[in-house]
Design an enzyme around this catalytic site. Structure first.
Site, short mmCIF file in Angstrom:
data_model
loop_
_atom_site.label_atom_id
_atom_site.label_comp_id
_atom_site.label_asym_id
_atom_site.label_seq_id
_atom_site.Cartn_x
_atom_site.Cartn_y
_atom_site.Cartn_z
N SER A 78 0.86 -1.26 0.14
CA SER A 78 -0.07 0.07 0.10
C SER A 78 0.67 1.19 -0.21
O SER A 78 0.23 2.38 -0.21
CB SER A 78 -0.86 0.18 1.17
OG SER A 78 -0.28 0.22 2.51
N LYS A 80 1.35 4.41 6.93
CA LYS A 80 0.69 5.19 6.02
C LYS A 80 1.25 6.63 6.14
O LYS A 80 1.90 6.95 7.13
CB LYS A 80 -1.12 5.32 6.43
CG LYS A 80 -1.49 3.97 6.12
CD LYS A 80 -2.02 3.34 4.85
CE LYS A 80 -2.55 2.10 4.83
NZ LYS A 80 -2.00 0.79 5.09
#
Length: 147
Positions: free
Chosen positions: A68, A105
């Site tokens: 991701s 993230k």
């Protein structure tokens, strides 16, 4: 399973500096564009611990699982150097504890809005909303990955 909620960190290791390993540091730069004449002058010695670990008591290494964060140059099986003493500001890549699971993230804060942004279009952003339990665990300082 929702890919945004899947764990993206598989292991956490504490920093333990019991030895040092200094290696030669060449004074010349390596061209990432056109080749340049080689120069083998050694500038000094480099210990990766000194380069990558500013705050030993607050530094941890985590191993990444998943893709991701490819847009940030973070790949599956990379090792992240995480400094828990750094302030998590907007734009920094962070390790977050999201509903009890670690994830890596990019932290984006705009006014009252807080978002954990993936760096891949295959993964949705995670917007903080009521009912989501999230803690910023640390700030990623370096990425180590094999070529």
């Amino acid at each position: 399973m929702n890919p945004a909620s899947s764990p993206t960190v598989t292991a956490v290791y504490a920093f333990d500096r019991t030895t040092e390993l200094k290696r030669p540091l060449f004074a010349c730069r390596v061209s990432a564009g056109f080749p340049s004449p080689a120069d083998d002058y050694i500038e000094g010695r480099l210990d990766l611990n000194e380069l990558m670990v500013a705050n030993p008591a607050a530094t941890f290494f985590v191993k990444v699982a998943g893709d991701s964060m490819l847009g940030a140059g973070i790949h599956h099986n990379d090792i992240l150097v995480v400094d828990r003493s750094l302030t998590p500001t907007s734009g920094k890549v962070v390790i977050a504890v999201l509903d009890g699971e670690l994830t890596v993230k990019r932290l984006v804060m705009q006014g009252e809005s807080i978002c954990l942004k993936a760096e891949s279009p295959d993964y949705p952003d995670i917007h903080m909303a009521e009912g989501i339990t999230c803690e910023i665990w640390g700030v990623v300082a370096y990425v180590v990955h094999a070529l």
